[in-house]
Design an enzyme around this catalytic site. Sequence first.
Site, mmCIF file in Angstrom:
data_model
loop_
_atom_site.group_PDB
_atom_site.id
_atom_site.type_symbol
_atom_site.label_atom_id
_atom_site.label_comp_id
_atom_site.label_asym_id
_atom_site.label_seq_id
_atom_site.Cartn_x
_atom_site.Cartn_y
_atom_site.Cartn_z
ATOM 1 N N CYS A 136 0.827 -1.216 0.000
ATOM 2 C CA CYS A 136 0.000 0.000 0.000
ATOM 3 C C CYS A 136 0.862 1.268 0.000
ATOM 4 O O CYS A 136 0.631 2.199 -0.785
ATOM 5 C CB CYS A 136 -0.943 -0.006 1.197
ATOM 6 S SG CYS A 136 -0.137 -0.447 2.746
ATOM 7 N N HIS A 167 -2.192 5.664 6.386
ATOM 8 C CA HIS A 167 -0.790 6.090 6.469
ATOM 9 C C HIS A 167 -0.703 7.539 5.984
ATOM 10 O O HIS A 167 -1.532 7.978 5.173
ATOM 11 C CB HIS A 167 0.103 5.285 5.537
ATOM 12 C CG HIS A 167 0.048 3.801 5.696
ATOM 13 N ND1 HIS A 167 0.459 3.146 6.823
ATOM 14 C CD2 HIS A 167 -0.328 2.826 4.826
ATOM 15 C CE1 HIS A 167 0.346 1.832 6.647
ATOM 16 N NE2 HIS A 167 -0.151 1.611 5.440
HETATM 17 N N1 NAP Z 1 -3.700 -4.898 5.222
HETATM 18 C C1 NAP Z 1 -3.034 -4.008 4.536
HETATM 19 O O1 NAP Z 1 -2.953 -2.854 4.914
HETATM 20 C C2 NAP Z 1 -2.345 -4.402 3.258
HETATM 21 C C3 NAP Z 1 -2.186 -3.416 2.278
HETATM 22 C C4 NAP Z 1 -1.580 -3.764 1.068
HETATM 23 C C5 NAP Z 1 -1.097 -5.046 0.882
HETATM 24 N N2 NAP Z 1 -1.247 -5.971 1.876
HETATM 25 C C6 NAP Z 1 -0.736 -7.320 1.619
HETATM 26 O O2 NAP Z 1 -1.840 -8.154 1.257
HETATM 27 C C7 NAP Z 1 -1.602 -9.499 1.717
HETATM 28 C C8 NAP Z 1 -2.758 -9.907 2.585
HETATM 29 O O3 NAP Z 1 -2.810 -9.055 3.727
HETATM 30 P P1 NAP Z 1 -4.139 -8.850 4.563
HETATM 31 O O4 NAP Z 1 -3.895 -7.653 5.404
HETATM 32 O O5 NAP Z 1 -5.322 -8.901 3.682
HETATM 33 O O6 NAP Z 1 -4.092 -10.143 5.487
HETATM 34 P P2 NAP Z 1 -5.252 -10.702 6.427
HETATM 35 O O7 NAP Z 1 -6.277 -9.672 6.661
HETATM 36 O O8 NAP Z 1 -4.567 -11.337 7.574
HETATM 37 O O9 NAP Z 1 -5.922 -11.841 5.536
HETATM 38 C C9 NAP Z 1 -5.197 -12.943 5.089
HETATM 39 C C10 NAP Z 1 -6.140 -14.046 4.676
HETATM 40 O O10 NAP Z 1 -5.339 -15.124 4.214
HETATM 41 C C11 NAP Z 1 -5.944 -16.332 4.632
HETATM 42 N N3 NAP Z 1 -4.982 -17.451 4.714
HETATM 43 C C12 NAP Z 1 -4.794 -18.318 3.718
HETATM 44 N N4 NAP Z 1 -3.907 -19.225 4.043
HETATM 45 C C13 NAP Z 1 -3.517 -18.973 5.281
HETATM 46 C C14 NAP Z 1 -2.625 -19.618 6.147
HETATM 47 N N5 NAP Z 1 -1.976 -20.718 5.787
HETATM 48 N N6 NAP Z 1 -2.483 -19.087 7.388
HETATM 49 C C15 NAP Z 1 -3.155 -17.964 7.756
HETATM 50 N N7 NAP Z 1 -4.028 -17.325 6.959
HETATM 51 C C16 NAP Z 1 -4.199 -17.827 5.724
HETATM 52 C C17 NAP Z 1 -6.683 -16.037 5.906
HETATM 53 O O11 NAP Z 1 -7.814 -16.847 5.798
HETATM 54 P P3 NAP Z 1 -8.936 -17.093 6.903
HETATM 55 O O12 NAP Z 1 -9.772 -15.826 6.920
HETATM 56 O O13 NAP Z 1 -9.707 -18.234 6.410
HETATM 57 O O14 NAP Z 1 -8.215 -17.322 8.180
HETATM 58 C C18 NAP Z 1 -6.999 -14.547 5.798
HETATM 59 O O15 NAP Z 1 -8.335 -14.311 5.380
HETATM 60 C C19 NAP Z 1 -0.233 -9.473 2.392
HETATM 61 O O16 NAP Z 1 0.751 -9.783 1.448
HETATM 62 C C20 NAP Z 1 -0.091 -8.028 2.803
HETATM 63 O O17 NAP Z 1 1.252 -7.619 2.965
HETATM 64 C C21 NAP Z 1 -1.894 -5.686 3.037
#
Ligand code: NAP
Length: 348
Positions: A146, A226
């Site tokens: 992001c 941010h």
């Molecule tokens: N959040 C931000 O601000 C942001 C911004 C830009 C990019 N990103 C990037 O986007 C990606 C996802 O981030 P996020 O913030 O969306 O993460 P998140 O909210 O923690 O969501 C991750 C999802 O992945 C799933 N998952 C699949 N396999 C998994 C495993 N083996 N163990 C744990 N969870 C697993 C989880 O599923 P369940 O729901 O079924 O548990 C969860 O829904 C990352 O690479 C992050 O760096 C994040």
Amino acid sequence: MSKIRVGVNGYGTIGKRIADAVAKMPDMELVGIVKVTPDYGYLVAEQKGIPVYTIKDRIDKFKDKGFKVEGTIEDLLEQIEIIVDATPGGYGFYYKEKYYEKLINKGKLKAIYQGGEKSEVADISFNAYCNAEEALKANSIRIVSCNTTGLLRVICVLNNAFGVEKVRATIIRRAADPKEDKRGPVNSVKLNPPKIPSHHALDVKTVMPNIDIETAAVIVPTTLMHVHSVYMVLKTKVRVDEIIDELSNYNRILVIDAEKTGIDSTAKIVEAARDLLRSRYDIPELIIWKDSIYTRENELWFLQAVHQESIVVPENIDAIRGLARTDGYPDKSIKLTDSVLGIGKFLG
Ligand SMILES: NC(=O)c1ccc[n+]([C@@H]2O[C@H](COP(=O)([O-])OP(=O)(O)OC[C@H]3O[C@@H](n4cnc5c(N)ncnc54)[C@H](OP(=O)(O)O)[C@@H]3O)[C@@H](O)[C@H]2O)c1
């Protein structure tokens, strides 16, 4: 024309937004999502009519709660052209090696990863305003984080118009996303990391390898957005009005007048998005405060805000069309993404 068949692995902060955006696109079909935890996210997907898949050893956990899954991740991958991986940082590599790579090598699948993965996970790192054309030669794409998306949008636009000699930016990061209850804002400003440069400068270089950029980052106790303080030296002298004119050509960058609107904080940006009934109060546009734009000769300095939960969503949608080699990509894709998601209509 047949729709692009897309699956989303990971239904968290980023994955659920990408899934909703895919479902809205007239040229895409959301075939299903993958979840590993049988929780309220399952019920949300079910209520929206989105087919849910899981990994083999979790099927019983879903069954135990009476949650019906359509099948395994392998079953989903067989039915789609493009998988968008939105699993937590580092898991994308695991899923790539275990599930995607074989199909990618056979030409049956293309993959998109998120910014939490190392750049080596994919053929290219991507930002729609910087290197959209490169997607046409790639079989896998990493959407940068992001913060990097926010930096790249403005750097590429200004580089095209005026030439950017160098960039120095300080990133004031939100501590956690609003939904997170395992970590929280702590009463501190934490250096992230204590050294300069932070990884954001290196991440920008995965898309613009030749740019002279260094970044510093701190974490502050907020969950909303941010904020970046960005200093640039341009290749030509510029005036504030020239910068504003240039930025106004791009839907994904919005220049907001703090004095006129009273929007002088991230809280007020979010409140305006809520009042406008924006879905989830998402703000995929990069917000630049007009009043903060300062120029002297070749120097430029300004403050910008990034909504971490949604800024990467339009990039994911464009990357899907790049991988699908859609006619008229990238210009037609960027326009369609913006119009379907209502991007650029925020207070102006
Ligand atoms: N959040 C931000 O601000 C942001 C911004 C830009 C990019 N990103 C990037 O986007 C990606 C996802 O981030 P996020 O913030 O969306 O993460 P998140 O909210 O923690 O969501 C991750 C999802 O992945 C799933 N998952 C699949 N396999 C998994 C495993 N083996 N163990 C744990 N969870 C697993 C989880 O599923 P369940 O729901 O079924 O548990 C969860 O829904 C990352 O690479 C992050 O760096 C994040």
